[in-house]
Each structure stands twice: as structure tokens, then as C-alpha cells.
Design a protein around this motif. Structure first.
Motif, short mmCIF file in Angstrom:
data_model
loop_
_atom_site.label_atom_id
_atom_site.label_comp_id
_atom_site.label_asym_id
_atom_site.label_seq_id
_atom_site.Cartn_x
_atom_site.Cartn_y
_atom_site.Cartn_z
N ASN A 132 31.90 43.72 35.19
CA ASN A 132 33.09 42.69 35.31
C ASN A 132 33.76 43.11 36.83
O ASN A 132 34.15 44.25 36.97
CB ASN A 132 33.82 42.82 34.33
N TYR A 133 34.06 42.00 37.55
CA TYR A 133 34.68 42.65 38.89
C TYR A 133 35.54 41.29 39.22
O TYR A 133 35.32 39.94 38.72
CB TYR A 133 33.61 42.20 40.09
N PRO A 134 36.76 41.22 39.92
CA PRO A 134 37.41 40.33 40.22
C PRO A 134 36.99 39.95 41.51
O PRO A 134 36.14 40.37 42.33
CB PRO A 134 38.87 40.96 40.51
N ASP A 135 37.21 38.65 41.85
CA ASP A 135 36.90 37.76 43.21
C ASP A 135 36.85 38.79 44.53
O ASP A 135 36.23 38.36 45.30
CB ASP A 135 37.32 36.57 43.20
N SER A 136 38.07 39.47 44.40
CA SER A 136 38.39 40.19 45.62
C SER A 136 37.60 41.37 46.14
O SER A 136 37.42 41.46 47.26
CB SER A 136 39.95 40.83 45.59
N VAL A 137 36.71 41.70 45.05
CA VAL A 137 35.52 42.90 45.43
C VAL A 137 34.12 42.43 45.26
O VAL A 137 33.46 43.10 45.57
CB VAL A 137 35.85 44.19 44.83
N LYS A 138 34.12 41.15 44.54
CA LYS A 138 32.72 40.84 44.12
C LYS A 138 31.81 40.61 45.31
O LYS A 138 32.06 40.00 46.16
CB LYS A 138 32.76 39.35 43.17
N GLY A 139 30.52 41.29 45.19
CA GLY A 139 29.83 41.37 46.27
C GLY A 139 29.92 42.26 47.26
O GLY A 139 28.87 42.68 48.05
N ARG A 140 31.17 43.03 47.06
CA ARG A 140 30.99 44.32 48.16
C ARG A 140 31.07 45.61 47.16
O ARG A 140 30.65 46.57 47.82
CB ARG A 140 32.56 44.04 48.62
N PHE A 141 31.66 45.58 45.91
CA PHE A 141 31.97 46.76 45.04
C PHE A 141 30.75 46.64 43.97
O PHE A 141 30.65 45.60 43.43
CB PHE A 141 33.16 46.93 44.59
N THR A 142 30.15 47.88 43.67
CA THR A 142 29.36 47.89 42.57
C THR A 142 29.81 49.21 41.60
O THR A 142 29.79 50.34 42.33
CB THR A 142 27.91 48.18 43.01
N THR A 181 36.92 44.86 30.17
CA THR A 181 37.95 43.92 30.47
C THR A 181 38.68 44.08 31.44
O THR A 181 38.81 45.35 31.72
CB THR A 181 38.92 43.61 29.27
N PRO A 182 39.28 43.21 32.26
CA PRO A 182 40.32 43.52 33.23
C PRO A 182 41.57 43.84 32.87
O PRO A 182 42.54 44.21 33.75
CB PRO A 182 40.19 42.37 34.22
N ILE A 183 42.05 43.79 31.59
CA ILE A 183 43.29 44.12 30.91
C ILE A 183 43.63 45.54 30.85
O ILE A 183 43.02 46.38 30.15
CB ILE A 183 43.42 43.73 29.60
N MET A 184 44.74 46.17 31.61
CA MET A 184 44.83 47.37 31.68
C MET A 184 45.36 48.32 30.36
O MET A 184 44.85 49.11 30.31
CB MET A 184 45.98 47.85 32.90
N SER A 185 45.93 47.50 29.55
CA SER A 185 46.38 48.00 28.29
C SER A 185 45.36 48.25 27.36
O SER A 185 45.42 49.00 26.31
CB SER A 185 47.26 47.18 27.79
N SER A 186 44.06 47.71 27.66
CA SER A 186 42.75 47.99 26.68
C SER A 186 42.28 49.41 27.28
O SER A 186 41.46 50.06 26.36
CB SER A 186 41.84 47.23 27.03
N TYR A 187 42.61 49.87 28.20
CA TYR A 187 42.32 51.15 28.54
C TYR A 187 43.04 52.40 28.02
O TYR A 187 44.46 52.67 28.59
CB TYR A 187 42.08 51.31 30.23
N ARG A 188 42.48 53.33 27.24
CA ARG A 188 43.25 54.35 26.73
C ARG A 188 43.74 55.78 27.61
O ARG A 188 44.44 56.38 27.55
CB ARG A 188 42.72 54.66 25.52
#
Length: 123
Positions: free
Chosen positions: A59-69, A104-111
Motif C-alpha cells: 500500500n502506498y500513498p500517491d505521493s510516493v507511488k511509482g518511486r518507492f518500493t 493500512t495507512p492508519i498510524m494507530s494500527s501500528y503498535r
């Protein structure tokens, strides 16, 4: 408890590439979804990438999609973030995080969170 240690940050020029690594202490590393987030000075922490336990879902946000892996090697307890075509706006402290949920991109999901590694991109 999962300890996460990031490495690979540094100072690069615009257009360069950089690979970040994050190594986890947990023997159950393969159970966790792993994510990368970043925080620039004066800005909120934002989502950069996530990968599920098997590596089959990302999962990637549009800001890095295609540049980050994002990728992972469960045998080495390590997750990677390959960053290409870097831009000055990619300058931030990059954090890896572990979640028991989905990619998920939701920070609170990461412990669990690492301490971060600085990435600076000069123009």
C-alpha cells in the motif's frame, strides 16, 4: 515486545536513490504487517508504505507511488524501503512500524515503532 531498528538514511541529491532497512527483534516477525512513515520538520507524521506479512500485499500513498518500493525478507527479520527519484520534499525522519493488522495507512494500527532514520535530499 518488538524492537525495530532503522538504518540506511543519509544525505543525497535530488534524483538519487536510497534504500532504508528496518530490522526487527521478534522471532514472529513474519506475523506482522510492516509500515514506513515519515515526519518532516513542522509537519505531521505521514504514511509512506506498508506490506503485509507475506509480502503479497502493499500500500502506498500517491505521493510516493511509482518511486518507492517496500519489500521484506522474513528470513532476515527485515523490511526495506527502496526510494528512487528522490525529491527535496522527501526530506524527513523515516520510521518503520509493526502492526498486527492489515497493510493500512492508519498510524494507530501500528503498535511498535523504531527510532527513525534521517533522510535529507538536497536540490
Amino acid at each position: 515486545q518488538v524492537l525495530l531498528v532503522e538504518s540506511g538514511g543519509g544525505l543525497v541529491q535530488a534524483g538519487d536513490s536510497l534504500r532504508l532497512s528496518c530490522t526487527a527483534s521478534a522471532r514472529t516477525f513474519s506475523w506482522y504487517t510492516m509500515g514506513w512513515f515519515r515526519q518532516a520538520p513542522g509537519k505531521e507524521r505521514e504514511f509512506v508504505a506498508a506490506i503485509n506479512w507475506s509480502g503479497g500485499g502493499t500500500n502506498y500513498p500517491d505521493s510516493v507511488k511509482g518511486r518507492f518500493t517496500i519489500s521484506r525478507d522474513n528470513a532476515k527479520n527485515t523490511v526495506y524501503l527502496q526510494m528512487n527519484s528522490l525529491k527535496p520534499e522527501d526530506t524527513a525522519v523515516y520510521y518503520c512500524a509493526a502492526s498486527e493488522g492489515i497493510a493500512t495507512p492508519i498510524m494507530s494500527s501500528y503498535r511498535y515503532w523504531g527510532q527513525g532514520t534521517q533522510v535529507t535530499v538536497s536540490s
